[in-house]
Design an enzyme around this catalytic site. Structure first.
Site, PDB file in Angstrom:
ATOM      1  N   LYS A  19      -7.174   8.157  -0.865  1.00 49.68           N
ATOM      2  CA  LYS A  19      -8.456   8.564  -0.254  1.00 49.68           C
ATOM      3  C   LYS A  19      -9.007   9.855  -0.866  1.00 49.68           C
ATOM      4  O   LYS A  19      -9.166  10.873  -0.191  1.00 49.68           O
ATOM      5  CB  LYS A  19      -8.309   8.757   1.254  1.00 49.68           C
ATOM      6  CG  LYS A  19      -7.864   7.521   1.997  1.00 49.68           C
ATOM      7  CD  LYS A  19      -7.913   7.744   3.499  1.00 49.68           C
ATOM      8  CE  LYS A  19      -7.459   6.548   4.290  1.00 49.68           C
ATOM      9  NZ  LYS A  19      -6.019   6.267   4.208  1.00 49.68           N
TER      10      LYS A  19
ATOM     11  N   ARG B  57       2.535  -0.622  10.810  1.00 47.16           N
ATOM     12  CA  ARG B  57       3.553  -0.655  11.873  1.00 47.16           C
ATOM     13  C   ARG B  57       3.868  -2.015  12.472  1.00 47.16           C
ATOM     14  O   ARG B  57       5.056  -2.279  12.740  1.00 47.16           O
ATOM     15  CB  ARG B  57       3.179   0.376  12.948  1.00 47.16           C
ATOM     16  CG  ARG B  57       3.422   1.806  12.461  1.00 47.16           C
ATOM     17  CD  ARG B  57       2.686   2.843  13.270  1.00 47.16           C
ATOM     18  NE  ARG B  57       1.246   2.796  13.016  1.00 47.16           N
ATOM     19  CZ  ARG B  57       0.367   3.642  13.535  1.00 47.16           C
ATOM     20  NH1 ARG B  57       0.791   4.610  14.320  1.00 47.16           N
ATOM     21  NH2 ARG B  57      -0.908   3.546  13.250  1.00 47.16           N
TER      22      ARG B  57
ATOM     23  N   ASP C  23      -3.401   4.291  -1.877  1.00 44.63           N
ATOM     24  CA  ASP C  23      -4.322   4.741  -0.814  1.00 44.63           C
ATOM     25  C   ASP C  23      -4.274   6.264  -0.686  1.00 44.63           C
ATOM     26  O   ASP C  23      -3.658   6.808   0.222  1.00 44.63           O
ATOM     27  CB  ASP C  23      -3.887   4.054   0.493  1.00 44.63           C
ATOM     28  CG  ASP C  23      -4.716   4.454   1.697  1.00 44.63           C
ATOM     29  OD1 ASP C  23      -5.872   4.877   1.509  1.00 44.63           O
ATOM     30  OD2 ASP C  23      -4.200   4.331   2.824  1.00 44.63           O
TER      31      ASP C  23
ATOM     32  N   THR D 273     -10.225   4.095  10.924  1.00 48.48           N
ATOM     33  CA  THR D 273     -10.049   3.226  12.102  1.00 48.48           C
ATOM     34  C   THR D 273      -9.408   3.974  13.271  1.00 48.48           C
ATOM     35  O   THR D 273      -9.334   3.467  14.382  1.00 48.48           O
ATOM     36  CB  THR D 273      -9.207   1.988  11.734  1.00 48.48           C
ATOM     37  OG1 THR D 273      -8.164   2.383  10.853  1.00 48.48           O
ATOM     38  CG2 THR D 273     -10.054   0.950  11.058  1.00 48.48           C
TER      39      THR D 273
ATOM     40  N   LYS E 217       0.848  -1.198   0.000  1.00 47.45           N
ATOM     41  CA  LYS E 217       0.000   0.000   0.000  1.00 47.45           C
ATOM     42  C   LYS E 217       0.884   1.248   0.000  1.00 47.45           C
ATOM     43  O   LYS E 217       1.774   1.391   0.843  1.00 47.45           O
ATOM     44  CB  LYS E 217      -0.903   0.012   1.241  1.00 47.45           C
ATOM     45  CG  LYS E 217      -1.883   1.181   1.235  1.00 47.45           C
ATOM     46  CD  LYS E 217      -2.825   1.116   2.410  1.00 47.45           C
ATOM     47  CE  LYS E 217      -2.238   1.711   3.662  1.00 47.45           C
ATOM     48  NZ  LYS E 217      -2.091   3.167   3.648  1.00 47.45           N
TER      49      LYS E 217
ATOM     50  N   ASP F  86     -13.105  15.247  -3.083  1.00 48.16           N
ATOM     51  CA  ASP F  86     -13.129  16.591  -3.692  1.00 48.16           C
ATOM     52  C   ASP F  86     -14.431  16.691  -4.476  1.00 48.16           C
ATOM     53  O   ASP F  86     -15.299  15.826  -4.336  1.00 48.16           O
ATOM     54  CB  ASP F  86     -11.882  16.758  -4.596  1.00 48.16           C
ATOM     55  CG  ASP F  86     -11.450  18.219  -4.745  1.00 48.16           C
ATOM     56  OD1 ASP F  86     -12.334  19.068  -4.991  1.00 48.16           O
ATOM     57  OD2 ASP F  86     -10.249  18.512  -4.633  1.00 48.16           O
TER      58      ASP F  86
HETATM   59  O1  C5P Z   1       0.487   1.153  11.011  1.00 46.00           O
HETATM   60  P1  C5P Z   1      -0.930   0.714  10.803  1.00 46.00           P
HETATM   61  O2  C5P Z   1      -1.075  -0.799  10.735  1.00 46.00           O
HETATM   62  O3  C5P Z   1      -1.861   1.344  11.786  1.00 46.00           O
HETATM   63  O4  C5P Z   1      -1.286   1.263   9.345  1.00 46.00           O
HETATM   64  C1  C5P Z   1      -2.575   1.241   8.820  1.00 46.00           C
HETATM   65  C2  C5P Z   1      -2.551   1.841   7.448  1.00 46.00           C
HETATM   66  O5  C5P Z   1      -3.869   1.807   6.910  1.00 46.00           O
HETATM   67  C3  C5P Z   1      -2.085   3.285   7.381  1.00 46.00           C
HETATM   68  O6  C5P Z   1      -1.322   3.422   6.202  1.00 46.00           O
HETATM   69  C4  C5P Z   1      -3.355   4.091   7.261  1.00 46.00           C
HETATM   70  O7  C5P Z   1      -3.177   5.242   6.480  1.00 46.00           O
HETATM   71  C5  C5P Z   1      -4.276   3.119   6.546  1.00 46.00           C
HETATM   72  N1  C5P Z   1      -5.707   3.289   6.784  1.00 46.00           N
HETATM   73  C6  C5P Z   1      -6.261   3.271   8.056  1.00 46.00           C
HETATM   74  N2  C5P Z   1      -7.605   3.464   8.229  1.00 46.00           N
HETATM   75  C7  C5P Z   1      -8.405   3.623   7.176  1.00 46.00           C
HETATM   76  C8  C5P Z   1      -7.859   3.621   5.892  1.00 46.00           C
HETATM   77  C9  C5P Z   1      -6.505   3.439   5.734  1.00 46.00           C
HETATM   78  O8  C5P Z   1      -5.544   3.073   9.016  1.00 46.00           O
HETATM   79  N3  C5P Z   1      -9.699   3.733   7.348  1.00 46.00           N
END
Ligand code: C5P
Length: 237
Positions: free
Chosen positions: A63, A216, A61, A125, A34, A66
């Site tokens: 998002k 992460r 990603d 999330t 991603k 606009d």
């Molecule tokens: O590090 P972590 O596992 O929290 O990363 C989650 C990834 O998913 C990040 O890149 C974040 O931008 C993306 N994301 C998210 N929630 C969403 C959509 C995308 O955490 N609703």
């Protein structure tokens, strides 16, 4: 589908060198990466080239959110990058989503190419009830996610991004084939960080997640390959 076909690793790193190294390290075990807004803005083109070269699938990603015409053009620009998956904020409204779907499908039909998977972002999330309330949204998170999912489906999107806590709900109202992509994945004992609606990889898969987005817990691990393998193993249980 094998676990490897469902795991998406978020390349959330701040230098091109780290990103390229991570791709090289993880490539033997990971097939979908991603690319989010930060790496895309800073060194996106080179990363996309590298991923194309390695025949990896890309979830771009960005998002989009606009006015409908601008989002349609952005979506077509994303399709030109030969990506596997792109997304739009459902908060942009039904007209915006419909226009994006129309633009992508029309472009792909004219070019004779397969359209990428088109997703709607529901409630991030990182947000919980109080964050929605602060925005003036009165419904609870589950209801809002469900409403966004229904709008996304009606607009022609292939699925949504939501937390794994909402998978069952979404599948119930939108059908099993409507894709649910879940970030906020944390193996047992992992630090949640800024994520508020988190679940383990096993729980997400059990509930029917089609794809898991993990950042992460893999990219911040001492041994990212081992972390990815452990998650893939948990997903296959
Ligand atoms: O590090 P972590 O596992 O929290 O990363 C989650 C990834 O998913 C990040 O890149 C974040 O931008 C993306 N994301 C998210 N929630 C969403 C959509 C995308 O955490 N609703």
């Amino acid at each position: 589908m094998e676990s490897k076909e469902r795991l998406i690793v978020a390349l959330d790193v701040d230098t091109k060198e780290t990103c390229l190294k991570l791709i090289e390290t993880l490539s033997p075990v990971v097939d979908i990466f991603k690319v989010g807004i930060a790496p895309f803005v800073e060194f996106g083109e080179e990363i996309l080239q590298e991923l194309r070269h390695r025949r990896k699938k890309v979830f771009l990603d960005l998002k989009f959110h606009d006015i409908p015409n601008t989002v349609k053009n952005a979506a077509i620009a994303a399709v030109k990058k030969e990506v596997f998956m792109i997304n739009f904020h459902c908060l942009g409204g039904e007209k915006m989503l419909q226009e994006a779907v129309f633009g992508v499908k029309d472009f792909c039909a004219k070019k004779g190419i397969k359209a990428p998977i088109l997703l709607g972002v529901t409630v991030l999330t990182s947000m919980a009830q109080e964050d929605l309330a602060a925005l003036g949204i009165k419904s609870d998170v589950k209801t809002k996610v469900r409403e966004f999912a229904v709008t996304a489906k009606r607009s022609g999107l292939d699925g949504v991004v939501a937390s794994s806590q909402e998978i069952l709900d979404i599948k119930e109202v939108c059908g099993k084939k409507f894709l649910v992509v879940t970030p906020g994945i944390r193996p047992k004992g992992a630090i949640a960080g800024d994520q508020k609606r988190v679940e383990t990889p096993l729980s997400a898969i059990k509930d029917g997640a089609d794809f898991l987005v993990v950042g992460r817990p893999i990219i911040g691990a001492q041994d990212p390959v081992l972390a990815a393998k452990n998650i893939l193993e948990e997903m296959s249980e």
